[in-house]
Design a protein around this motif. Structure first.
Motif, PDB file in Angstrom:
ATOM      1  N   PRO A   7       0.813  -1.230   0.000  1.00 11.11           N
ATOM      2  CA  PRO A   7       0.000   0.000   0.000  1.00 11.11           C
ATOM      3  C   PRO A   7       0.847   1.282   0.000  1.00 11.11           C
ATOM      4  O   PRO A   7       0.518   2.249  -0.686  1.00 11.11           O
ATOM      5  CB  PRO A   7      -0.822  -0.109   1.293  1.00 11.11           C
ATOM      6  CG  PRO A   7      -0.866  -1.556   1.600  1.00 11.11           C
ATOM      7  CD  PRO A   7       0.457  -2.110   1.123  1.00 11.11           C
ATOM      8  N   LEU A   8       1.944   1.271   0.745  1.00  9.78           N
ATOM      9  CA  LEU A   8       2.830   2.435   0.764  1.00  9.78           C
ATOM     10  C   LEU A   8       3.437   2.679  -0.619  1.00  9.78           C
ATOM     11  O   LEU A   8       3.510   3.825  -1.079  1.00  9.78           O
ATOM     12  CB  LEU A   8       3.932   2.240   1.805  1.00  9.78           C
ATOM     13  CG  LEU A   8       4.984   3.359   1.878  1.00  9.78           C
ATOM     14  CD1 LEU A   8       4.341   4.663   2.329  1.00  9.78           C
ATOM     15  CD2 LEU A   8       6.112   2.952   2.806  1.00  9.78           C
ATOM     16  N   LEU A   9       3.832   1.604  -1.287  1.00  8.93           N
ATOM     17  CA  LEU A   9       4.394   1.746  -2.634  1.00  8.93           C
ATOM     18  C   LEU A   9       3.345   2.233  -3.630  1.00  8.93           C
ATOM     19  O   LEU A   9       3.649   3.018  -4.531  1.00  8.93           O
ATOM     20  CB  LEU A   9       5.016   0.431  -3.095  1.00  8.93           C
ATOM     21  CG  LEU A   9       6.300   0.028  -2.377  1.00  8.93           C
ATOM     22  CD1 LEU A   9       6.723  -1.372  -2.767  1.00  8.93           C
ATOM     23  CD2 LEU A   9       7.403   1.025  -2.661  1.00  8.93           C
ATOM     24  N   HIS A  10       2.106   1.772  -3.477  1.00 12.25           N
ATOM     25  CA  HIS A  10       1.020   2.274  -4.341  1.00 12.25           C
ATOM     26  C   HIS A  10       0.855   3.786  -4.151  1.00 12.25           C
ATOM     27  O   HIS A  10       0.754   4.532  -5.129  1.00 12.25           O
ATOM     28  CB  HIS A  10      -0.304   1.564  -4.029  1.00 12.25           C
ATOM     29  CG  HIS A  10      -0.508   0.297  -4.776  1.00 12.25           C
ATOM     30  ND1 HIS A  10      -0.654   0.242  -6.130  1.00 12.25           N
ATOM     31  CD2 HIS A  10      -0.584  -0.986  -4.333  1.00 12.25           C
ATOM     32  CE1 HIS A  10      -0.822  -1.005  -6.506  1.00 12.25           C
ATOM     33  NE2 HIS A  10      -0.774  -1.780  -5.427  1.00 12.25           N
ATOM     34  N   ALA A  70       7.666   6.504 -11.786  1.00  9.79           N
ATOM     35  CA  ALA A  70       6.515   5.867 -11.138  1.00  9.79           C
ATOM     36  C   ALA A  70       6.224   4.505 -11.760  1.00  9.79           C
ATOM     37  O   ALA A  70       5.924   3.539 -11.045  1.00  9.79           O
ATOM     38  CB  ALA A  70       5.293   6.769 -11.236  1.00  9.79           C
ATOM     39  N   ASP A  71       6.317   4.415 -13.081  1.00 11.62           N
ATOM     40  CA  ASP A  71       6.092   3.129 -13.748  1.00 11.62           C
ATOM     41  C   ASP A  71       7.134   2.092 -13.341  1.00 11.62           C
ATOM     42  O   ASP A  71       6.818   0.920 -13.160  1.00 11.62           O
ATOM     43  CB  ASP A  71       6.102   3.298 -15.269  1.00 11.62           C
ATOM     44  CG  ASP A  71       4.841   3.965 -15.788  1.00 11.62           C
ATOM     45  OD1 ASP A  71       3.819   3.904 -15.079  1.00 11.62           O
ATOM     46  OD2 ASP A  71       4.882   4.541 -16.884  1.00 11.62           O
ATOM     47  N   ILE A  72       8.381   2.534 -13.211  1.00 13.86           N
ATOM     48  CA  ILE A  72       9.440   1.608 -12.811  1.00 13.86           C
ATOM     49  C   ILE A  72       9.184   1.082 -11.404  1.00 13.86           C
ATOM     50  O   ILE A  72       9.263  -0.125 -11.152  1.00 13.86           O
ATOM     51  CB  ILE A  72      10.824   2.286 -12.912  1.00 13.86           C
ATOM     52  CG1 ILE A  72      11.178   2.511 -14.381  1.00 13.86           C
ATOM     53  CG2 ILE A  72      11.889   1.452 -12.221  1.00 13.86           C
ATOM     54  CD1 ILE A  72      12.401   3.380 -14.594  1.00 13.86           C
ATOM     55  N   ILE A  73       8.859   1.966 -10.488  1.00 16.95           N
ATOM     56  CA  ILE A  73       8.564   1.528  -9.114  1.00 16.95           C
ATOM     57  C   ILE A  73       7.380   0.578  -9.099  1.00 16.95           C
ATOM     58  O   ILE A  73       7.404  -0.464  -8.444  1.00 16.95           O
ATOM     59  CB  ILE A  73       8.313   2.740  -8.191  1.00 16.95           C
ATOM     60  CG1 ILE A  73       9.591   3.553  -8.018  1.00 16.95           C
ATOM     61  CG2 ILE A  73       7.775   2.291  -6.838  1.00 16.95           C
ATOM     62  CD1 ILE A  73       9.375   4.885  -7.343  1.00 16.95           C
ATOM     63  N   ASN A  74       6.349   0.934  -9.839  1.00 15.22           N
ATOM     64  CA  ASN A  74       5.148   0.101  -9.880  1.00 15.22           C
ATOM     65  C   ASN A  74       5.464  -1.290 -10.426  1.00 15.22           C
ATOM     66  O   ASN A  74       5.014  -2.298  -9.871  1.00 15.22           O
ATOM     67  CB  ASN A  74       4.073   0.779 -10.729  1.00 15.22           C
ATOM     68  CG  ASN A  74       2.749   0.073 -10.624  1.00 15.22           C
ATOM     69  OD1 ASN A  74       2.290  -0.255  -9.542  1.00 15.22           O
ATOM     70  ND2 ASN A  74       2.135  -0.171 -11.768  1.00 15.22           N
ATOM     71  N   THR A  75       6.248  -1.360 -11.489  1.00 14.21           N
ATOM     72  CA  THR A  75       6.539  -2.646 -12.116  1.00 14.21           C
ATOM     73  C   THR A  75       7.512  -3.484 -11.300  1.00 14.21           C
ATOM     74  O   THR A  75       7.310  -4.685 -11.112  1.00 14.21           O
ATOM     75  CB  THR A  75       7.107  -2.424 -13.530  1.00 14.21           C
ATOM     76  OG1 THR A  75       6.137  -1.727 -14.295  1.00 14.21           O
ATOM     77  CG2 THR A  75       7.410  -3.744 -14.208  1.00 14.21           C
ATOM     78  N   VAL A  76       8.552  -2.880 -10.803  1.00 14.38           N
ATOM     79  CA  VAL A  76       9.588  -3.629 -10.107  1.00 14.38           C
ATOM     80  C   VAL A  76       9.163  -4.014  -8.694  1.00 14.38           C
ATOM     81  O   VAL A  76       9.392  -5.139  -8.251  1.00 14.38           O
ATOM     82  CB  VAL A  76      10.907  -2.826 -10.081  1.00 14.38           C
ATOM     83  CG1 VAL A  76      11.942  -3.480  -9.215  1.00 14.38           C
ATOM     84  CG2 VAL A  76      11.422  -2.636 -11.495  1.00 14.38           C
ATOM     85  N   ALA A  77       8.548  -3.096  -7.974  1.00 17.77           N
ATOM     86  CA  ALA A  77       8.271  -3.332  -6.560  1.00 17.77           C
ATOM     87  C   ALA A  77       6.873  -3.874  -6.286  1.00 17.77           C
ATOM     88  O   ALA A  77       6.677  -4.608  -5.324  1.00 17.77           O
ATOM     89  CB  ALA A  77       8.469  -2.039  -5.774  1.00 17.77           C
ATOM     90  N   ILE A  78       5.894  -3.535  -7.120  1.00 20.72           N
ATOM     91  CA  ILE A  78       4.514  -3.906  -6.802  1.00 20.72           C
ATOM     92  C   ILE A  78       4.042  -5.109  -7.620  1.00 20.72           C
ATOM     93  O   ILE A  78       3.478  -6.045  -7.071  1.00 20.72           O
ATOM     94  CB  ILE A  78       3.574  -2.700  -7.015  1.00 20.72           C
ATOM     95  CG1 ILE A  78       3.973  -1.573  -6.066  1.00 20.72           C
ATOM     96  CG2 ILE A  78       2.125  -3.099  -6.789  1.00 20.72           C
ATOM     97  CD1 ILE A  78       3.227  -0.281  -6.281  1.00 20.72           C
TER      98      ILE A  78
END
Length: 125
Positions: A7-10, A70-78
């Motif tokens: 949730p924090l990453l979202h 933001a896309d990189i964080i979303n793809t790699v971490a979430i």
């Protein structure tokens, strides 16, 4: 007690996306205000339209960089899956092409040709 970071990453990716959109919108509004001031100014201005386009291009570039982050964080971490990685690769490729295109529009040369415009432009020296 495990800390669930998803949730924090979202929220983090959404915040970065909002900042990316704000960078574009605020940049365009600021460039437009500056452009209108230059047009209404009685003193001669070198090229207000070129400055306006350049300012808008820089705002879009900054916004694109934030949206890619933001896309990189979303793809790699979430959502780390091959499908989401393929989608990210496509998005990054398109945004990279847009970034290069905008840079050519702004500066009138490819990014790796930094010295050539300064040497050819008589206004630069």
């Amino acid at each position: 007690m495990a800390l669930d970071l998803v949730p924090l990453l979202h929220w983090t990716t959404r915040a970065i996306e909002v900042f990316g959109i704000l960078a574009i919108v605020v940049g365009i509004v600021g460039a437009t205000i500056r452009y209108l001031r230059e047009l209404s100014n009685t003193a001669p201005v070198s090229d207000p339209y070129r400055t306006y386009r350049s300012s808008i291009g820089r705002a879009i570039l900054l916004g694109l960089e934030l949206l890619v982050a933001a896309d990189i964080i979303n793809t790699v971490a979430i959502e780390p899956s091959l499908e989401s990685l393929a989608v990210l690769a496509g998005i990054v490729a398109i945004r990279t092409f847009l970034s290069f295109s905008l840079e050519v529009e702004i500066d009138g040369r490819w990014p790796w040709q930094k010295g050539s415009k300064d040497q050819a432009d008589p206004r630069s020296g």
